[in-house]
Design an enzyme around this catalytic site. Structure first.
Site, PDB file in Angstrom:
ATOM      1  N   TRP B 100      -5.843 -38.066  76.182  1.00 36.27           N
ATOM      2  CA  TRP B 100      -7.153 -38.128  75.412  1.00 36.27           C
ATOM      3  C   TRP B 100      -8.169 -38.775  76.436  1.00 36.27           C
ATOM      4  O   TRP B 100      -9.084 -38.188  76.824  1.00 36.27           O
ATOM      5  CB  TRP B 100      -7.343 -38.563  73.940  1.00 36.27           C
ATOM      6  CG  TRP B 100      -6.645 -37.841  73.086  1.00 36.27           C
ATOM      7  CD1 TRP B 100      -5.534 -37.991  72.584  1.00 36.27           C
ATOM      8  CD2 TRP B 100      -7.066 -36.259  72.781  1.00 36.27           C
ATOM      9  NE1 TRP B 100      -5.197 -36.826  71.779  1.00 36.27           N
ATOM     10  CE2 TRP B 100      -6.048 -35.957  71.821  1.00 36.27           C
ATOM     11  CE3 TRP B 100      -7.912 -35.722  73.210  1.00 36.27           C
ATOM     12  CZ2 TRP B 100      -6.308 -34.497  71.225  1.00 36.27           C
ATOM     13  CZ3 TRP B 100      -8.511 -34.066  72.608  1.00 36.27           C
ATOM     14  CH2 TRP B 100      -7.401 -33.605  71.619  1.00 36.27           C
ATOM     15  N   ASP B 171     -12.646 -44.951  72.807  1.00 38.58           N
ATOM     16  CA  ASP B 171     -12.296 -44.000  72.005  1.00 38.58           C
ATOM     17  C   ASP B 171     -11.123 -44.598  71.171  1.00 38.58           C
ATOM     18  O   ASP B 171     -10.090 -44.988  71.457  1.00 38.58           O
ATOM     19  CB  ASP B 171     -11.847 -42.801  72.752  1.00 38.58           C
ATOM     20  CG  ASP B 171     -10.909 -41.634  71.745  1.00 38.58           C
ATOM     21  OD1 ASP B 171     -11.182 -41.698  70.697  1.00 38.58           O
ATOM     22  OD2 ASP B 171     -10.674 -40.623  72.288  1.00 38.58           O
ATOM     23  N   LYS B 195      -8.129 -39.250  61.233  1.00 33.73           N
ATOM     24  CA  LYS B 195      -6.964 -39.946  61.274  1.00 33.73           C
ATOM     25  C   LYS B 195      -6.875 -41.260  60.376  1.00 33.73           C
ATOM     26  O   LYS B 195      -6.188 -41.156  59.303  1.00 33.73           O
ATOM     27  CB  LYS B 195      -6.680 -40.322  62.699  1.00 33.73           C
ATOM     28  CG  LYS B 195      -6.270 -39.135  63.728  1.00 33.73           C
ATOM     29  CD  LYS B 195      -6.943 -39.160  64.919  1.00 33.73           C
ATOM     30  CE  LYS B 195      -6.860 -37.951  65.895  1.00 33.73           C
ATOM     31  NZ  LYS B 195      -6.195 -36.864  65.723  1.00 33.73           N
TER      32      LYS B 195
HETATM   33  C1  LIG Z   1      -7.592 -40.390  70.718  1.00 40.78           C
HETATM   34  C2  LIG Z   1      -8.099 -39.114  70.533  1.00 40.78           C
HETATM   35  N1  LIG Z   1      -9.282 -38.876  71.333  1.00 40.78           N
HETATM   36  C3  LIG Z   1      -9.997 -37.827  71.015  1.00 40.78           C
HETATM   37  C4  LIG Z   1      -9.375 -36.801  70.060  1.00 40.78           C
HETATM   38  C5  LIG Z   1      -9.949 -35.525  69.862  1.00 40.78           C
HETATM   39  O1  LIG Z   1     -10.855 -35.578  68.763  1.00 40.78           O
HETATM   40  P1  LIG Z   1     -11.674 -34.165  68.114  1.00 40.78           P
HETATM   41  O2  LIG Z   1     -10.598 -33.241  67.705  1.00 40.78           O
HETATM   42  O3  LIG Z   1     -12.461 -34.831  66.719  1.00 40.78           O
HETATM   43  O4  LIG Z   1     -12.573 -33.803  69.071  1.00 40.78           O
HETATM   44  C6  LIG Z   1      -8.266 -36.913  69.412  1.00 40.78           C
HETATM   45  C7  LIG Z   1      -7.593 -35.871  68.454  1.00 40.78           C
HETATM   46  O5  LIG Z   1      -6.654 -36.007  68.291  1.00 40.78           O
HETATM   47  C8  LIG Z   1      -7.560 -38.242  69.674  1.00 40.78           C
HETATM   48  O6  LIG Z   1      -6.404 -38.546  68.803  1.00 40.78           O
END
Ligand SMILES: Cc1ncc(COP(=O)(O)O)c(C=O)c1O
Ligand SMILES: Cc1ncc(COP(=O)(O)O)c(C=O)c1O
Ligand SMILES: [Mg+2]
Ligand SMILES: [Mg+2]
Ligand SMILES: [Mg+2]
Ligand SMILES: [Mg+2]
Lengths: 360, 360
Positions: B100, B171, B195
């Site tokens: 991520w 994040d 989550k």
């Molecule tokens: C740590 C992290 N960042 C970003 C994301 C992406 O999130 P979204 O699907 O809401 O764009 C996720 C999705 O699983 C994630 O676990």
């Protein structure tokens, strides 16, 4: 009994709410709520695919179009459209017939070269421009219109006049799926779900394949239509529950008889309320010029602000909610989206007649 | 009985789902579903304000921070952060400890000058960088980290090492509100709700006031943090139902005893599953280095792909779902977010022990 005339988020079909409630704790025997299910599950993939298929069937569109489920509302589309479709040397044309078109045009002006092809601001957004007097640029990147102006209650006819040959882009947030229309005339249609389609939280974008491919490549990945198209709206986590609800609403529309049935139902409701205006000897003054009247948002004034306040509070006491005009224009607005029942429209119309008799 | 280990969208507290179901058809006696209510209604304004207040109370933050409810997922924040906070002459630094962070960094590279301050890609994202060896630029526009890498199962400690003086942006999608942490060390925190916080469809952004004011002014209105802050997240239609659900989850966290109780619960669950790995004589091989192990996503491999397939199908048959590792890395991943019960973790741990005995 509540009669919900909210402008959006708005009334949903009672059968859809009952079904969502019944299956909220356990989606189709999975032992989980739809709220807890992965967007990569076969159950959600089915919802996503079915919703796209229902939409294309209702619109009569084939493989040359894609349906994207996005987030951010129609307001995010105001920016994503020029970002994706307006190249550096190009120009985008806008016809502005109300407050939402104005906002779309303002956002585009920040992002590229634009041209105001027509605006009805001068008459207070009561009418539609004379299409025959327009000179649309066939070389424009696109021409943007707002098929229904939610705040002013001004709507283009389903059969649009000739508007030139540039790709036609339309904000259909407040009249999408309210009636049959020649969808293949549009290169891109978009709508926040929260009026005719479902709850707030998802924006439906119907886009012709060639526009997807033409989209700018120097944008953030998450802002490209191509990203959503390539990944079937599953590039990142979609708003699962909102798409699930849209799918239930689409099934409801189908069961009712599709867009033909919606058009009949909507025309019937709007006729009742406009008739209450027109038979009031001027007590109620409609905002829109008769030929531009919206079937979705009926906007009108009373003789004084004081009477408008009284109208709203008496209506509220009688179970009619959501009737205040938009804070920018005041007055009264009755939103009569697909899910609003003819009974609600009839109740409002008879209340209007009775109120006019008492105070007129 | 289903044990839901989905990585997100994920398990929600049963009490929250029961409450949402009970009041879905009639929100607090209004005669309308929350799905049908205006975002300008006093009921929704209360939800919106309460959710912000709960979040700030849980984080121990005061008036120098704002909570924004946005759409588009954490993936949209990957773009909005550099768009808002990275000026033309500036540089943004990223520490990448998993997939991520990589995506966040890639999106930022498209939008401005970036510097990869550290990456643990070389060891397959098993560890955290040695903070003492880092040389963060105090002049950087911001330094971005991912507090928990959902795919690899690598998490920073709640008490972060010293990371320099540039505004810290994180994040926190997969460990937000999972434990107490010094929130005031961060200038901006963001998390997709799906989550630890609620269903998919809303992204929570907690931002320090000075960053809002510093934001670029030449962006589309809908992409500016300042727009959301000034309008209390009501510039345009918010994802009403998702925010309503987040508010219910926040109330549940409070009732359980807040972040201290979450930390205790989460540590207990993770200990059970890691203990099943560590006592398996190498049958289960944890992905993350022990000191970087995530309390939220426990990632591990079995001796063969064939055994992993069997593990997943036997687990599924025993009511345990969502255990497949991310498609990009394979193996097993057990997500143990706040709402996952200790009973689910215990069930998984004893299944793991029994499975290792049979096949080890
Ligand atoms: C740590 C992290 N960042 C970003 C994301 C992406 O999130 P979204 O699907 O809401 O764009 C996720 C999705 O699983 C994630 O676990
Ligand atoms: C015609 C039209 N366009 C755009 C919008 C803005 O939509 P959103 O709030 O989803 O951004 C609205 C909202 O009422 C609308 O009626
Ligand atoms: Mg929307
Ligand atoms: Mg959801
Ligand atoms: Mg989200
Ligand atoms: Mg909603």
């Amino acid at each position: 009994m509540i009669h919900n005339f909210n402008p959006g988020p708005a009334a949903l079909p009672p059968a859809v709410i009952a079904r969502a409630q019944a299956e909220l704790a356990d989606y189709h025997g999975t032992g989980m709520s739809i709220l807890e299910m992965s967007h990569r599950s076969k159950e959600y993939e089915a919802i996503n695919a079915t919703a796209e298929a229902h939409l294309k069937a209702l619109l009569g569109l084939g493989d040359d179009y894609r349906v994207l489920f996005m987030q951010g509302g129609a307001s995010m589309q105001f920016a994503l459209i020029p970002l994706n479709l307006l190249p550096a040397g190009g120009v985008a044309e806008y016809i502005v017939t109300g407050s939402w078109g104005e906002k779309a045009y303002e956002e585009a002006q920040r992002l590229g070269n634009t041209r105001l092809l027509a605006s009805t601001a001068a008459d207070g957004y009561r009418s539609l421009p004379d299409a025959e007097a327009l000179t649309p640029d066939p070389q424009a990147a696109y021409l943007h219109i707002t098929t229904n102006e939610t705040i002013q209650g001004v709507q283009w006819p389903a059969e649009l006049p000739e508007l030139g040959s540039a790709p036609l882009v339309a904000d259909m947030s407040s009249d999408f799926l309210a009636r049959p229309f020649p969808a293949e005339r549009f290169a891109l249609m978009y709508a926040g779900a929260q009026k005719n389609l479902g709850p707030a939280g998802v924006t439906v974008v119907v886009i012709r394949q060639d526009l997807i491919e033409r989209g700018r490549k120097d944008l953030p990945v998450i802002m490209r239509y191509a990203t959503f198209a390539k990944n079937n709206s599953l590039y990142n986590t979609p708003p699962v529950f909102a798409v699930y609800m849209v799918n239930l609403v689409l099934e409801w529309i189908k069961e009712q008889g599709g867009l033909v049935a919606m058009a009949e139902r909507n025309a019937r409701k709007a006729a009742m309320v406009y008739e209450a205006i027109d038979s009031s000897n001027g007590f109620y003054a409609g905002h829109a010029a008769p030929e531009a009247r919206s079937l979705m948002n009926v906007t009108f004034r009373l003789p004084s602000a004081e009477l408008e306040k009284r109208f709203l509070s008496e209506a509220q006491a009688a179970g009619m909610v959501g009737l205040a005009g938009h804070r920018s224009v005041g007055g009264i607005r009755a939103s009569l989206y697909n899910a609003v029942s003819p009974e609600s429209a009839a109740t409002l119309a008879s209340f209007m007649r009775e109120f006019a008799q008492r105070y007129g």
